[in-house]
Scaffold this motif. Structure first.
Motif, PDB file in Angstrom:
ATOM      1  N   GLY A  71      14.730  37.250  -7.087  1.00  0.00           N
ATOM      2  CA  GLY A  71      14.515  36.485  -5.871  1.00  0.00           C
ATOM      3  C   GLY A  71      13.958  35.104  -6.140  1.00  0.00           C
ATOM      4  O   GLY A  71      14.340  34.122  -5.483  1.00  0.00           O
ATOM      5  N   LEU A  72      13.064  34.990  -7.123  1.00  0.00           N
ATOM      6  CA  LEU A  72      12.515  33.681  -7.490  1.00  0.00           C
ATOM      7  C   LEU A  72      13.586  32.769  -8.083  1.00  0.00           C
ATOM      8  O   LEU A  72      13.612  31.566  -7.843  1.00  0.00           O
ATOM      9  CB  LEU A  72      11.356  33.855  -8.470  1.00  0.00           C
ATOM     10  CG  LEU A  72      10.091  34.505  -7.890  1.00  0.00           C
ATOM     11  CD1 LEU A  72       9.083  34.787  -8.998  1.00  0.00           C
ATOM     12  CD2 LEU A  72       9.478  33.620  -6.812  1.00  0.00           C
ATOM     13  N   ILE A  73      14.478  33.390  -8.889  1.00  0.00           N
ATOM     14  CA  ILE A  73      15.563  32.600  -9.492  1.00  0.00           C
ATOM     15  C   ILE A  73      16.512  32.084  -8.421  1.00  0.00           C
ATOM     16  O   ILE A  73      16.985  30.938  -8.468  1.00  0.00           O
ATOM     17  CB  ILE A  73      16.322  33.455 -10.526  1.00  0.00           C
ATOM     18  CG1 ILE A  73      15.395  33.788 -11.712  1.00  0.00           C
ATOM     19  CG2 ILE A  73      17.571  32.724 -11.012  1.00  0.00           C
ATOM     20  CD1 ILE A  73      16.016  34.758 -12.704  1.00  0.00           C
ATOM     21  N   LYS A  74      16.774  32.905  -7.410  1.00  0.00           N
ATOM     22  CA  LYS A  74      17.749  32.552  -6.376  1.00  0.00           C
ATOM     23  C   LYS A  74      17.062  32.144  -5.070  1.00  0.00           C
ATOM     24  O   LYS A  74      17.628  32.328  -3.983  1.00  0.00           O
ATOM     25  CB  LYS A  74      18.684  33.731  -6.119  1.00  0.00           C
ATOM     26  CG  LYS A  74      19.504  34.134  -7.336  1.00  0.00           C
ATOM     27  CD  LYS A  74      20.486  35.248  -6.991  1.00  0.00           C
ATOM     28  CE  LYS A  74      21.353  35.598  -8.192  1.00  0.00           C
ATOM     29  NZ  LYS A  74      22.362  36.631  -7.837  1.00  0.00           N
ATOM     30  N   ILE A  75      15.875  31.615  -5.168  1.00  0.00           N
ATOM     31  CA  ILE A  75      15.106  31.322  -3.974  1.00  0.00           C
ATOM     32  C   ILE A  75      15.825  30.375  -3.024  1.00  0.00           C
ATOM     33  O   ILE A  75      15.706  30.462  -1.798  1.00  0.00           O
ATOM     34  CB  ILE A  75      13.721  30.727  -4.367  1.00  0.00           C
ATOM     35  CG1 ILE A  75      12.812  30.630  -3.140  1.00  0.00           C
ATOM     36  CG2 ILE A  75      13.881  29.367  -5.026  1.00  0.00           C
ATOM     37  CD1 ILE A  75      12.434  31.946  -2.568  1.00  0.00           C
ATOM     38  N   ARG A  76      16.613  29.437  -3.562  1.00  0.00           N
ATOM     39  CA  ARG A  76      17.336  28.471  -2.721  1.00  0.00           C
ATOM     40  C   ARG A  76      18.630  29.033  -2.156  1.00  0.00           C
ATOM     41  O   ARG A  76      19.294  28.380  -1.362  1.00  0.00           O
ATOM     42  CB  ARG A  76      17.633  27.203  -3.515  1.00  0.00           C
ATOM     43  CG  ARG A  76      16.365  26.504  -4.014  1.00  0.00           C
ATOM     44  CD  ARG A  76      16.691  25.219  -4.722  1.00  0.00           C
ATOM     45  NE  ARG A  76      17.364  24.282  -3.839  1.00  0.00           N
ATOM     46  CZ  ARG A  76      17.849  23.092  -4.227  1.00  0.00           C
ATOM     47  NH1 ARG A  76      17.732  22.741  -5.515  1.00  0.00           N
ATOM     48  NH2 ARG A  76      18.442  22.290  -3.370  1.00  0.00           N
ATOM     49  N   ARG A  77      18.997  30.225  -2.594  1.00  0.00           N
ATOM     50  CA  ARG A  77      20.246  30.829  -2.111  1.00  0.00           C
ATOM     51  C   ARG A  77      19.969  32.136  -1.355  1.00  0.00           C
ATOM     52  O   ARG A  77      20.768  33.051  -1.375  1.00  0.00           O
ATOM     53  CB  ARG A  77      21.175  31.093  -3.296  1.00  0.00           C
ATOM     54  CG  ARG A  77      21.732  29.812  -3.910  1.00  0.00           C
ATOM     55  CD  ARG A  77      22.674  30.126  -5.061  1.00  0.00           C
ATOM     56  NE  ARG A  77      21.946  30.602  -6.248  1.00  0.00           N
ATOM     57  CZ  ARG A  77      22.532  31.226  -7.266  1.00  0.00           C
ATOM     58  NH1 ARG A  77      23.835  31.475  -7.227  1.00  0.00           N
ATOM     59  NH2 ARG A  77      21.828  31.600  -8.301  1.00  0.00           N
ATOM     60  N   GLY A  78      18.796  32.240  -0.748  1.00  0.00           N
ATOM     61  CA  GLY A  78      18.466  33.446   0.024  1.00  0.00           C
ATOM     62  C   GLY A  78      17.637  34.447  -0.747  1.00  0.00           C
ATOM     63  O   GLY A  78      17.493  35.604  -0.318  1.00  0.00           O
ATOM     64  N   GLY A  79      17.087  34.027  -1.888  1.00  0.00           N
ATOM     65  CA  GLY A  79      16.292  34.938  -2.711  1.00  0.00           C
ATOM     66  C   GLY A  79      15.034  35.439  -2.029  1.00  0.00           C
ATOM     67  O   GLY A  79      14.454  36.451  -2.452  1.00  0.00           O
ATOM     68  N   TRP A  80      14.607  34.722  -0.982  1.00  0.00           N
ATOM     69  CA  TRP A  80      13.412  35.175  -0.252  1.00  0.00           C
ATOM     70  C   TRP A  80      13.576  36.600   0.266  1.00  0.00           C
ATOM     71  O   TRP A  80      12.605  37.356   0.401  1.00  0.00           O
ATOM     72  CB  TRP A  80      13.133  34.229   0.927  1.00  0.00           C
ATOM     73  CG  TRP A  80      14.279  34.121   1.902  1.00  0.00           C
ATOM     74  CD1 TRP A  80      15.295  33.227   1.894  1.00  0.00           C
ATOM     75  CD2 TRP A  80      14.516  35.010   3.004  1.00  0.00           C
ATOM     76  NE1 TRP A  80      16.163  33.459   2.918  1.00  0.00           N
ATOM     77  CE2 TRP A  80      15.701  34.555   3.633  1.00  0.00           C
ATOM     78  CE3 TRP A  80      13.867  36.108   3.526  1.00  0.00           C
ATOM     79  CZ2 TRP A  80      16.247  35.182   4.751  1.00  0.00           C
ATOM     80  CZ3 TRP A  80      14.402  36.730   4.645  1.00  0.00           C
ATOM     81  CH2 TRP A  80      15.579  36.269   5.240  1.00  0.00           C
ATOM     82  N   LEU A  81      14.836  36.996   0.542  1.00  0.00           N
ATOM     83  CA  LEU A  81      15.081  38.360   1.014  1.00  0.00           C
ATOM     84  C   LEU A  81      14.739  39.384  -0.070  1.00  0.00           C
ATOM     85  O   LEU A  81      14.125  40.418   0.198  1.00  0.00           O
ATOM     86  CB  LEU A  81      16.545  38.509   1.438  1.00  0.00           C
ATOM     87  CG  LEU A  81      16.964  39.925   1.882  1.00  0.00           C
ATOM     88  CD1 LEU A  81      16.169  40.356   3.104  1.00  0.00           C
ATOM     89  CD2 LEU A  81      18.470  39.974   2.169  1.00  0.00           C
TER      90      LEU A  81
END
Length: 329
Positions: free
Chosen positions: A39-49
């Motif tokens: 999620g941290l790696i993809k935080i800008r692509r919806g990683g917050w989920l």
């Protein structure tokens, strides 16, 4: 060429699968850390989920584990507890069979269940609830005749000879030759079916025992200490204490020299409730088992207590030590 910026990649199917797996107890705890990192790696692509599901999944696992612990070891009235209780009579029957095999081989019953083969399950899980690290064995007590014994589960209250004790469920053949004896429910049933080779202890002498109200008056007038004997008619150790100490003339004289003896008999099993005076004393001294001995001065709140009965010498030692402690105050 078009100058329109490329839309950022969204989370893929695998990411959503990981997010869902976080919600499974135990498994979710294992998946939570990879989900958090991803999620941290993809935080800008919806990683917050993924980050949210990682924390939520860890919470689900911790909550589930606590619920399971509470059901197994704390809550006395739940489906798991009732399921355990249903298995106990059959488990006890297996222990009875092991005891009979031991006697056939050795010629006597063991002094302790620890002497049985290791493959025999003797742990009383009901009595271990609330303190799971202290696994206990079923209550086992060979009787003086050497041919019979008590064996039962102490139940949820972890106290022997109380209303929730669970007895073994024996087949007719095993019951016919086994030395197992059912715990006496009342003094009258014990008198009608005495333990072989023993006699029923007589009722305490009226001249020796005082009622709670008379005992307090006498203690105040003489300055002696009060000795409360909390007991019940069905209690085996109580009968031994009465027979070995309170009916022994030498011990009776020694007790009367320093103490005012008060006999407090529990009648809940026989009559469903106790008189108000008895109930008040039991609540005041938090009586949980029988026999329980309470020694106190007629004035003041300090007292000494002892639960259970080992032998006459240890009992007299308890009386002497308690008298010295309370007199020294």
């Amino acid at each position: 060429m078009s100058n329109v910026p490329e839309a950022p990649h969204k989370l893929g199917v695998a990411d959503y699968v990981i997010a869902v797996l976080c919600l499974f107890p135990i498994l979710g705890l294992l998946v939570a850390l990879p989900a958090l990192i991803l999620g941290l790696i993809k935080i800008r692509r919806g990683g917050w989920l993924l980050i949210l599901m990682a924390f939520l999944g860890a919470g689900v696992t911790v909550g589930s584990c606590y619920w399971a612990y509470y059901q197994m070891f704390e809550d006395k009235d739940n489906a798991i507890a009732r399921a355990q209780a249903r298995q106990v009579p059959g488990q006890l029957a297996g222990v009875v069979q092991a005891l009979e095999n031991f006697k056939s081989e050795k010629g006597h019953y063991p002094a302790d269940l620890k002497e049985l083969p290791r493959e025999v399950e003797t742990l009383d899980m009901l009595a271990s609830r609330g303190k799971w690290h202290d696994f206990q064995r079923f209550f086992y007590e060979p009787l003086p005749d050497g041919m019979t014994y008590y064996l039962f589960s102490k139940g949820f209250d972890n106290a022997a000879f109380t209303a929730d004790d669970i007895q073994p469920q024996l087949s007719e053949d095993l019951a016919a030759h086994a030395g197992w004896r059912s715990s006496p429910q009342s003094l009258s049933s014990l008198q009608s079916s005495p333990i072989p080779g023993t006699t029923v202890a007589p009722e305490p002498s009226v001249a020796f025992w005082r009622s709670p109200s008379d005992g307090m008056v006498e203690a105040k007038s003489t300055g002696k200490l009060l000795l409360y004997d909390f007991s019940a008619e069905w209690c085996g150790p109580c009968r031994r204490l009465n027979d070995e100490v309170f009916e022994n003339p030498a011990f009776k004289a020694q007790i009367l020299e320093k103490f005012v003896p008060v006999h407090v008999v529990d009648r809940r099993r026989e009559e469903g409730r106790n008189p108000q005076e008895i109930e008040g004393l039991q609540q005041k001294y938090a009586i949980r088992a029988f026999p329980t001995l309470i020694i106190r001065a007629p004035s003041g709140d300090d007292f000494r207590r002892q639960e259970g009965y080992g032998n006459a010498d240890s009992f007299i030692t308890f009386l002497d030590k308690s008298a010295n402690d309370l007199r020294g105050r």
